[in-house]
Write an enzyme that holds these catalytic residues in place. Structure first.
Site, mmCIF file in Angstrom:
data_model
loop_
_atom_site.group_PDB
_atom_site.id
_atom_site.type_symbol
_atom_site.label_atom_id
_atom_site.label_comp_id
_atom_site.label_asym_id
_atom_site.label_seq_id
_atom_site.Cartn_x
_atom_site.Cartn_y
_atom_site.Cartn_z
ATOM 1 N N GLY A 65 -6.847 -10.513 -55.581
ATOM 2 C CA GLY A 65 -6.955 -11.907 -55.101
ATOM 3 C C GLY A 65 -6.645 -12.842 -56.247
ATOM 4 N N ILE A 118 -8.554 -14.056 -58.680
ATOM 5 C CA ILE A 118 -9.064 -13.691 -60.006
ATOM 6 C C ILE A 118 -8.319 -12.460 -60.535
ATOM 7 C CG2 ILE A 118 -11.095 -13.027 -61.361
ATOM 8 C CD1 ILE A 118 -12.809 -14.591 -59.285
ATOM 9 N N ARG A 141 -19.287 -8.033 -58.579
ATOM 10 C CA ARG A 141 -20.664 -7.900 -58.119
ATOM 11 C C ARG A 141 -21.163 -6.507 -58.501
ATOM 12 N NH1 ARG A 141 -20.694 -12.557 -57.886
ATOM 13 N NH2 ARG A 141 -21.161 -13.966 -56.145
ATOM 14 N N GLU A 161 -29.801 -7.437 -60.141
ATOM 15 C CA GLU A 161 -30.039 -8.532 -61.090
ATOM 16 C C GLU A 161 -31.359 -9.224 -60.801
ATOM 17 O OE1 GLU A 161 -26.579 -11.113 -61.212
ATOM 18 O OE2 GLU A 161 -25.299 -9.359 -61.327
ATOM 19 N N HIS A 217 -24.325 -12.387 -66.305
ATOM 20 C CA HIS A 217 -23.625 -13.013 -65.165
ATOM 21 C C HIS A 217 -23.140 -14.428 -65.510
ATOM 22 C CE1 HIS A 217 -23.237 -12.827 -60.498
ATOM 23 N NE2 HIS A 217 -22.245 -13.491 -61.036
ATOM 24 N N ILE A 218 -22.176 -14.495 -66.438
ATOM 25 C CA ILE A 218 -21.673 -15.797 -66.911
ATOM 26 C C ILE A 218 -20.174 -15.974 -66.641
ATOM 27 C CG2 ILE A 218 -23.451 -16.165 -68.671
ATOM 28 C CD1 ILE A 218 -21.412 -15.048 -70.763
HETATM 29 C C1 GLV Z 1 -20.146 -15.867 -59.313
HETATM 30 O O1 GLV Z 1 -20.505 -14.736 -59.462
HETATM 31 C C2 GLV Z 1 -19.498 -16.371 -58.144
HETATM 32 O O2 GLV Z 1 -19.363 -15.653 -57.129
HETATM 33 O O3 GLV Z 1 -19.089 -17.543 -58.189
HETATM 34 C C1 GLV Z 2 -11.595 -15.511 -55.947
HETATM 35 O O1 GLV Z 2 -11.336 -16.667 -56.271
HETATM 36 C C2 GLV Z 2 -10.641 -14.440 -55.617
HETATM 37 O O2 GLV Z 2 -10.088 -14.490 -54.515
HETATM 38 O O3 GLV Z 2 -10.401 -13.541 -56.447
#
Ligand code: GLV
Ligand code: GLV
Length: 318
Positions: free
Chosen positions: A156, A158, A237, A266, A284-285
């Site tokens: 996707g 990211i 996740r 978490e 988780h940053i």
């Molecule tokens: C962070 O983990 C998000 O899903 O924005």
């Molecule tokens: C999130 O923004 C994704 O689709 O990877």
């Protein structure tokens, strides 16, 4: 006219609060801790819109306790914490914050790739412990990144941003994504099945949402397919990886290392994971830059405002 009520389960950047106050009567959970399920269940009785965090469990019970609720605006891109089906049944619009955190999260995935490959955290600790006695031929040897193969699970936004950065390192990028149309993916990247990805990747980075299909996508069987030099990165996740299987794989040197920003339960992190030196552990940053958290807050605000005004929100989930 009385303003509709909006509740936020934690403080989010100020510009978003100011914007929300133009439209809503805004209340923010005042304690310096996560709101409990019980507290939230009471609170939602009286509100028209909710901005929640990825750590708030918005299940059927919460949704059924909220007779006036029109919008659940999640301050995150991942919305696995919301029972979207129940929300839809109750005509509640669910929104998230895609897009604005893509590059920031990709940067962090890369920070983990580089930290793991070149043992940055371990080396920093070594220096602070007063162990550095000068240059040595075999001191803190790690693995090269340039020219290696990066396997991306989930191509996707990211995943693509992580892949894009890899081109600067002359890496070969392979990916697995069961949803995406390969035609829409730049031809620099090669679609493969998961087994091929596990067999061939030097670095594996996860960028898929958590769904029933991706829960424990990586477990004992998958670790057995990976190279013993492989490094696994998770900024998506926690439950996508079977954490116990990961701990075993690391202890038995089935893989070389892992960089984790997310965990199965978490904020609990198993002691066994903390005790390992070949892992880098972050709290988780992924999206935690000043710029991006402000953009996320403004998008979460615009989502809630649009729903209340009967308009189409910028990032609707259901
Ligand atoms: C962070 O983990 C998000 O899903 O924005
Ligand atoms: C999130 O923004 C994704 O689709 O990877």
């Amino acid at each position: 006219m009385k303003k509709p009520k909006l509740f936020i389960t934690n403080y989010i950047p100020e510009p978003a609060i100011k914007r929300l106050e133009e439209v809503f009567e805004v209340e923010i959970f005042p304690e310096n801790r996560a709101i409990t399920h019980e507290e939230l269940r009471k609170k939602v009785k009286e509100i028209d819109a909710l901005i929640c965090l990825l750590t708030d469990n918005i299940d059927r019970e919460i949704i059924e306790a909220a007779p006036h609720l029109k919008c659940i605006s999640v301050y995150a891109v991942g919305y696995n914490n919301v029972d979207v089906e129940s929300a839809t049944e109750h005509n509640i619009v669910v929104c998230n914050t895609p897009g604005v955190l893509t590059e920031t999260t990709a940067d962090l995935a890369w920070a983990l790739i580089m930290s793991c490959a070149r043992r940055i955290v371990e080396a920093d600790r070594f220096v602070r412990e007063g162990k550095f006695r000068g240059w040595e031929p075999m001191l803190m040897l790690g693995n090269d990144i340039f020219g290696k193969t990066l396997g991306i699970i989930g191509m996707g936004r990211i995943g693509r941003a992580v892949a894009h950065r890899a081109l600067g390192f002359d890496m070969k990028v392979i990916y697995y994504d069961s949803q995406v149309d390969p035609e829409s993916v730049p031809t620099d990247y090669i679609a493969v099945d998961l087994t091929t990805l596990f067999h061939n990747s030097d670095f594996i980075s996860i960028h898929t949402p958590l769904t029933p299909e991706t829960r424990h996508l990586i477990g004992e069987k998958e670790f057995n397919l990976m190279k013993s030099t492989a490094i696994l990165i998770n900024t998506a996740r926690g439950p996508i990886i079977d954490e116990q299987a990961l701990i075993s794989a690391l202890k038995e040197n089935k893989i070389a290392g892992a960089g984790l920003d997310v965990y199965e339960n978490e904020p609990i992190i198993p002691e066994e994971l903390i005790a390992l030196s070949n892992v880098v552990l972050l709290p988780h940053i992924g999206s935690a830059s000043y710029e991006t958290r402000t953009k996320m807050a403004l998008l979460a605000a615009e989502n809630a405002i649009a729903v209340i005004e009967g308009k189409n929100p910028p990032a609707r989930v259901n």
